[in-house]
Design a protein around this motif. Structure first.
Motif, short mmCIF file in Angstrom:
data_model
loop_
_atom_site.label_atom_id
_atom_site.label_comp_id
_atom_site.label_asym_id
_atom_site.label_seq_id
_atom_site.Cartn_x
_atom_site.Cartn_y
_atom_site.Cartn_z
N ALA A 381 64.16 19.40 -7.99
CA ALA A 381 65.42 20.12 -8.26
C ALA A 381 66.02 20.60 -6.95
O ALA A 381 65.36 21.32 -6.19
N PRO A 382 67.27 20.23 -6.63
CA PRO A 382 67.89 20.63 -5.36
C PRO A 382 68.01 22.15 -5.25
O PRO A 382 68.56 22.78 -6.16
N PRO A 383 67.51 22.76 -4.19
CA PRO A 383 67.60 24.23 -4.04
C PRO A 383 69.04 24.74 -4.09
O PRO A 383 69.31 25.78 -4.68
N VAL A 384 69.97 23.99 -3.47
CA VAL A 384 71.37 24.44 -3.46
C VAL A 384 71.92 24.45 -4.88
O VAL A 384 72.61 25.39 -5.29
N LEU A 385 71.58 23.42 -5.65
CA LEU A 385 72.07 23.34 -7.02
C LEU A 385 71.45 24.43 -7.88
O LEU A 385 72.12 25.02 -8.74
N LYS A 386 70.17 24.74 -7.65
CA LYS A 386 69.53 25.82 -8.40
C LYS A 386 70.22 27.15 -8.13
O LYS A 386 70.40 27.96 -9.04
N ALA A 387 70.61 27.36 -6.87
CA ALA A 387 71.29 28.62 -6.52
C ALA A 387 72.66 28.70 -7.17
O ALA A 387 73.14 29.78 -7.49
N GLN A 388 73.31 27.55 -7.36
CA GLN A 388 74.68 27.55 -7.88
C GLN A 388 74.75 27.61 -9.40
O GLN A 388 75.56 28.34 -9.96
#
Length: 440
Positions: A381-388
């Motif tokens: 899971a992409p960290p940036v996408l998880k944050a968004q």
């Protein structure tokens, strides 16, 4: 020395003091104070005389004025507010927008109330009243707001903050000098704009409980020689990447603990190379009566594993992507509700599962452990996408890994029942509920 939040009277006094410069300048301007009148007249005459013989300079300042419009400063505030919203810094986001709205409304109100005419010999055609300068006020509010926000956002290096703040301060001066060079405002209009900006920032900061640069540090001492029992101690282990609004979070947690008789908490932050193990050991050395952990399930797992069998209660503050342990324990996702449930609720024991394997250290987990597709989904899971977008980022990772190869596994239950299967994933669940209350 005990330190308590400012009383309503103290907050009101701070707001009044913040408004004093604007009040004084306004009284001097419209009271006709001779030194200020002479300064205004002298600077206006010089600007008009110089501009009349240097049209190229006037053209230059016109271009500058078109760039440093008040709406430019407000747009910067909105952009920063959007960034903070994505960092989950909700309090700072609302504060920024309220400050920008207050600046817009109060500048218009001041110009409408005082109706001061612009210098007679202004060098460009412009409408509106002179007092106060909207350019100066908007630029000052922008600079002051960023000065409060940047030190509060975790993860920003101090050197980078200076690289942002110094140009912003220069912009305040440029926006103000531009108004004087084009002779559309008096010096007192610019000073009044700065003072109004200061009053706005002071009032909104106090209203939202923001006290930049002040760190509360209180050590409770016995009120008498007979008082020997120490107050309960708490340690707060925080994943700074997950907790965006550090100022609001720290204030709320400290206040909630203080109301329940706790001493000032020990604050510990996780690092990229340590998700909480060393911090949990430091909490044990501190003789903590309670450990609060704010982060995702990964941070919670490491802290709980380190505190297993110590008898120290752990309160989980949901701040991650999935927050599965918090959801299964029915801990609210809202910070205020979570703190109330953690600090007012009852202690409850839960199991932790030991796990070990080839080339793996023995560890424990509180939520789930998986191999195969499950592990690929979590790690992919992409960290940036998880944050968004939060946990739906795992759906994206699932789609990417849908063709993950299957393997043959042998599973034994209680050293008796053994089954063999070819599977894509194996999940051992200590809890059984996923996001959206989906049972595993």
């Amino acid at each position: 020395m005990n330190h308590h939040p400012p009383s309503p009277v103290g907050r009101a006094l701070t707001v009044v003091l913040g408004a004093v410069p604007f009040t004084v300048i306004t009284l001097l301007v419209f009271g006709g104070w001779p030194p200020l009148q002479q300064w205004d007249a002298s600077m206006a005459a010089r600007a008009a005389s110089y501009g009349a013989t240097h049209p190229n300079v006037v053209d230059f300042w016109q271009v500058v004025g078109a760039v440093v419009l008040p709406w430019t400063s407000r747009a910067v505030i909105v952009i920063v507010a959007v960034y903070l919203w994505h960092r989950r810094a909700r309090l700072l986001t609302v504060w920024l927008l309220v400050s920008a709205g207050a600046e817009l409304g109060l500048v218009q109100a001041a110009q409408y109330i005082f109706t001061r005419s612009q210098p007679a010999q202004h060098l460009v055609e412009t409408d509106g009243w002179s007092y106060v300068s909207g350019h100066a006020t908007a630029a000052f509010v922008m600079a002051g707001a960023l000065g409060v926000v940047l030190p509060s956002v975790r993860g920003w290096r101090r050197r980078f903050r200076l690289l942002v703040l110094l140009p912003v301060i220069v912009v305040v001066w440029i926006a103000s000098v531009d108004r004087l060079a084009l002779n559309v405002h008096y010096v007192s209009d610019v000073l009044g704009g700065w003072a109004l900006g200061l009053a706005i920032l002071t009032a909104t900061s106090i209203g939202f409980g923001l006290r930049p640069g002040l760190r509360r540090r209180r050590r409770r001492t016995p009120v008498s020689a007979l008082e020997t029992a120490r107050p309960p101690r708490a340690a707060v282990i925080v994943n700074p990447i997950k907790v965006g609004d550090g100022v609001a979070f720290r204030r709320k947690v400290t206040r909630s603990l203080e109301l329940r008789g706790f001493d000032d908490p020990l604050w510990l932050e996780t690092r990229a190379d340590d998700s909480g193990n060393a911090m949990a050991k430091r909490a044990i050395e501190y003789e903590s009566d309670l450990v609060l952990v704010a982060g995702g399930d990964g941070t919670v797992r490491v802290v709980c594993a380190a505190l297993a069998h110590t008898g120290i209660p752990v309160g989980v503050i949901p701040a991650g992507t999935g927050n599965l342990l918090a959801r299964n324990l029915h801990i609210p996702l809202d910070l205020d509700d979570a703190l109330e449930r953690i600090l007012e609720g009852r202690d409850r024991r839960i199991d932790m599962v030991s796990v070990y394997g080839d080339q793996l250290d023995t560890d424990r987990f509180a939520v789930m452990a998986g191999l195969g597709l499950d592990a690929a989904i979590i790690s992919g899971a992409p960290p940036v996408l998880k944050a968004q977008i939060g946990w739906p980022a795992y759906l994206v990772s699932t789609a990417r890994n849908i063709n993950h190869p299957s393997v043959r596994v042998r599973i034994t239950f209680d050293d008796e029942l053994t089954i063999e299967r070819r599977v894509r994933t194996v999940v051992v669940g200590n809890v059984g509920m996923l996001q959206a209350n989906i049972p595993l």
